[in-house]
Write an enzyme that holds these catalytic residues in place. Structure first.
Site, PDB file in Angstrom:
ATOM      1  N   CYS A   1       7.257  -4.625   1.110  1.00 40.15           N
ATOM      2  CA  CYS A   1       6.968  -5.756   1.929  1.00 40.15           C
ATOM      3  C   CYS A   1       7.406  -6.948   1.375  1.00 40.15           C
ATOM      4  CB  CYS A   1       5.489  -5.855   2.297  1.00 40.15           C
ATOM      5  SG  CYS A   1       4.687  -4.414   2.775  1.00 40.15           S
TER       6      CYS A   1
ATOM      7  N   HIS B   1       3.201 -13.031   3.730  1.00 37.13           N
ATOM      8  CA  HIS B   1       3.551 -11.551   4.295  1.00 37.13           C
ATOM      9  C   HIS B   1       2.421 -11.267   5.516  1.00 37.13           C
ATOM     10  CE1 HIS B   1       4.022  -7.448   4.942  1.00 37.13           C
ATOM     11  NE2 HIS B   1       3.120  -7.083   3.902  1.00 37.13           N
TER      12      HIS B   1
ATOM     13  N   ASN C   1       1.483  -5.388  10.736  1.00 35.29           N
ATOM     14  CA  ASN C   1       2.223  -5.596   9.370  1.00 35.29           C
ATOM     15  C   ASN C   1       3.734  -4.627   9.507  1.00 35.29           C
ATOM     16  OD1 ASN C   1       3.271  -5.088   6.826  1.00 35.29           O
ATOM     17  ND2 ASN C   1       1.530  -4.333   5.856  1.00 35.29           N
TER      18      ASN C   1
HETATM   19  O1  UT7 Z   1       1.897  -4.605   3.387  1.00 33.89           O
HETATM   20  C1  UT7 Z   1       0.954  -4.177   2.297  1.00 33.89           C
HETATM   21  C2  UT7 Z   1       0.211  -3.263   2.819  1.00 33.89           C
HETATM   22  N1  UT7 Z   1      -1.091  -3.005   2.833  1.00 33.89           N
HETATM   23  C3  UT7 Z   1      -1.975  -4.027   3.003  1.00 33.89           C
HETATM   24  O2  UT7 Z   1      -1.657  -5.089   3.026  1.00 33.89           O
HETATM   25  C4  UT7 Z   1      -3.436  -3.481   3.115  1.00 33.89           C
HETATM   26  C5  UT7 Z   1      -4.482  -4.329   2.320  1.00 33.89           C
HETATM   27  N2  UT7 Z   1      -5.503  -3.684   2.674  1.00 33.89           N
HETATM   28  C6  UT7 Z   1      -6.230  -4.101   4.019  1.00 33.89           C
HETATM   29  O3  UT7 Z   1      -5.571  -4.800   4.698  1.00 33.89           O
HETATM   30  C7  UT7 Z   1      -7.729  -3.574   4.260  1.00 33.89           C
HETATM   31  O4  UT7 Z   1      -8.370  -2.964   2.862  1.00 33.89           O
HETATM   32  C8  UT7 Z   1      -7.693  -2.564   5.190  1.00 33.89           C
HETATM   33  C9  UT7 Z   1      -7.595  -3.276   6.587  1.00 33.89           C
HETATM   34  C10 UT7 Z   1      -6.713  -1.451   5.043  1.00 33.89           C
HETATM   35  C11 UT7 Z   1      -9.065  -1.848   5.466  1.00 33.89           C
HETATM   36  O5  UT7 Z   1     -10.312  -2.960   5.400  1.00 33.89           O
HETATM   37  P1  UT7 Z   1     -11.550  -2.948   4.517  1.00 33.89           P
HETATM   38  O6  UT7 Z   1     -12.162  -4.216   4.888  1.00 33.89           O
HETATM   39  O7  UT7 Z   1     -10.651  -3.235   2.919  1.00 33.89           O
HETATM   40  O8  UT7 Z   1     -12.050  -1.644   4.819  1.00 33.89           O
HETATM   41  P2  UT7 Z   1     -12.435  -0.560   3.652  1.00 33.89           P
HETATM   42  O9  UT7 Z   1     -11.465  -0.024   3.302  1.00 33.89           O
HETATM   43  O10 UT7 Z   1     -13.676  -1.285   2.851  1.00 33.89           O
HETATM   44  O11 UT7 Z   1     -13.034   0.606   4.670  1.00 33.89           O
HETATM   45  C12 UT7 Z   1     -14.115   0.233   5.521  1.00 33.89           C
HETATM   46  C13 UT7 Z   1     -14.708   1.348   6.253  1.00 33.89           C
HETATM   47  C14 UT7 Z   1     -14.347   2.763   5.593  1.00 33.89           C
HETATM   48  O12 UT7 Z   1     -15.385   3.597   5.967  1.00 33.89           O
HETATM   49  P3  UT7 Z   1     -16.533   3.884   4.986  1.00 33.89           P
HETATM   50  O13 UT7 Z   1     -15.918   4.525   3.812  1.00 33.89           O
HETATM   51  O14 UT7 Z   1     -17.233   2.494   4.677  1.00 33.89           O
HETATM   52  O15 UT7 Z   1     -17.652   4.742   5.739  1.00 33.89           O
HETATM   53  C15 UT7 Z   1     -13.225   3.304   6.394  1.00 33.89           C
HETATM   54  O16 UT7 Z   1     -13.265   4.647   6.601  1.00 33.89           O
HETATM   55  O17 UT7 Z   1     -13.876   1.321   7.319  1.00 33.89           O
HETATM   56  C16 UT7 Z   1     -13.229   2.677   7.846  1.00 33.89           C
HETATM   57  N3  UT7 Z   1     -12.173   2.417   8.330  1.00 33.89           N
HETATM   58  C17 UT7 Z   1     -11.867   2.313   9.852  1.00 33.89           C
HETATM   59  N4  UT7 Z   1     -13.029   2.193  10.682  1.00 33.89           N
HETATM   60  C18 UT7 Z   1     -12.531   2.268  11.780  1.00 33.89           C
HETATM   61  C19 UT7 Z   1     -10.874   2.370   7.943  1.00 33.89           C
HETATM   62  N5  UT7 Z   1      -9.976   2.461   8.967  1.00 33.89           N
HETATM   63  C20 UT7 Z   1     -10.724   2.290  10.153  1.00 33.89           C
HETATM   64  C21 UT7 Z   1     -10.316   2.098  11.458  1.00 33.89           C
HETATM   65  N6  UT7 Z   1     -11.127   2.078  12.235  1.00 33.89           N
HETATM   66  N7  UT7 Z   1      -9.056   2.011  12.009  1.00 33.89           N
END
Ligand code: UT7
Length: 312
Positions: free
Chosen positions: A113, A237, A267
């Protein structure tokens, strides 16, 4: 010393709009979760027959036109991508032929990215040392071909697209003012390609991104001999609105001074910064003489930032 700057830009996006509601029908997710955790409402996915080179070619044609540059004038084509059509030939060589850029050398670079930032900084070196005059830099990604569409952790986040810029000599008070590039390979496992799909530890990448985007943006402002108050527009980004907001707040900028296309395109990795720049140029938000800060991060882990004064 010759100054290098952007002479013109273009973009191309995946042809199909996929909304959060579309994902709601197929996966254990909700529009509400996606919007509040990422800021994404829809993304563009390229049809099967459209590969990275197709989008790169379209974006490049537009950038050349905007830059009043003919393909024959190009000395070098740099394509930043982690999703090339195939391992080789490179996307840059494929579009060299398609554009008829018969005098251009061609190479792809892999910086995920942050690829577009790495690309324009590479181009800057060739232009400022006098070796080359006109360089095409394209950030392109067809992430849909490495995304597991059944994995809610990644499927909802990404989109396909290309953004291109023609770089060349500009007047002394315009162009790239400073850059910063970096890498921390110890975080490599947090986003990687395993077998055929992208795997991501979202939480770890999130923490890294919030810290690094702010540091890099402030670092490049200082290197340019500027202060936060001098910045007219931030182009981060477009990964997650919460990461972007954290960077904006580090620079004390109001919301209207930051590019936000993540809502519509998700993204799009290496293309997200140039795609956002074209959008904000078209909206009249980026104006001649503005000081812009571009900042990105991605798999590697890698990061990069550029401060530039817009215009020729
Ligand atoms: O270009 C570079 C590439 N990557 C990035 O920039 C990604 C950087 N990270 C992020 O943007 C965020 O960490 C995410 C959007 C990927 C996730 O958001 P978060 O607030 O960090 O959520 P989390 O990882 O703490 O997950 C919270 C919960 C989890 O459930 P449990 O384990 O707490 O029960 C996930 O399984 O949200 C769950 N979850 C979802 N729920 C509904 C993950 N994806 C989804 C989804 N819908 N699509």
């Amino acid at each position: 010393m010759t100054k290098a700057g952007i002479l013109g830009m273009g973009r191309s996006l995946g042809d199909q709009v996929v909304t959060n509601l579309d994902f709601e029908q197929r996966l254990d997710t909700t529009d509400e979760w996606i919007r509040t955790r990422t800021g994404i409402e829809e993304r563009r996915i390229a049809s099967e027959q459209i590969d990275s080179s197709h989008m790169a070619f379209e974006a490049a044609k537009e950038a050349l036109q905007q830059a009043d540059t003919s393909p024959e004038e190009l000395d070098l084509i740099i394509v930043a991508t982690v999703t090339p059509d195939m391992a080789f030939p490179s996307v840059s060589a494929i579009i060299q032929e398609q554009l008829g850029a018969s005098n251009a050398a061609a190479m792809d670079i892999s910086a995920a990215c942050a690829g577009f930032i790495y690309g324009i900084v590479t181009a800057q070196q060739f232009i400022e040392n006098g070796a080359y005059k006109k360089i095409l830099v394209v950030g392109v990604e067809k992430l849909s071909k490495i995304t597991d569409m059944n994995d809610r952790n990644t499927a909802v986040l990404f989109g396909d697209g290309a953004g291109a810029a023609v770089l060349g000599p500009v007047s002394d008070d315009k162009g790239i003012l400073a850059f910063e590039l970096g890498a921390d390979g110890t975080g490599g496992m947090h986003i990687h390609l395993q077998d055929e799909f992208l795997y991501m530890n979202g939480r770890e990448v999130f923490k890294f991104a919030v810290r690094q985007m702010g540091e890099s943006a402030l670092g490049v402002i200082e290197k340019a001999g500027l202060t936060k108050e001098d910045v007219d527009f931030l182009v981060p980004h477009q990964a997650n609105i919460r990461i972007m907001e954290a960077s904006r707040e580090r620079l004390d900028l109001p919301p209207e001074k930051m590019a936000t296309t993540v809502k519509k395109y998700g993204n799009t990795s290496a293309s997200s910064i140039p795609v956002a720049m074209v959008e904000e140029l078209n909206n009249g938000k980026i104006k001649d003489g503005d000081v812009l800060v571009l900042v990105g991060f991605g798999a590697g882990l890698v990061w990069g930032a550029v401060a530039l004064r817009w215009g020729r």
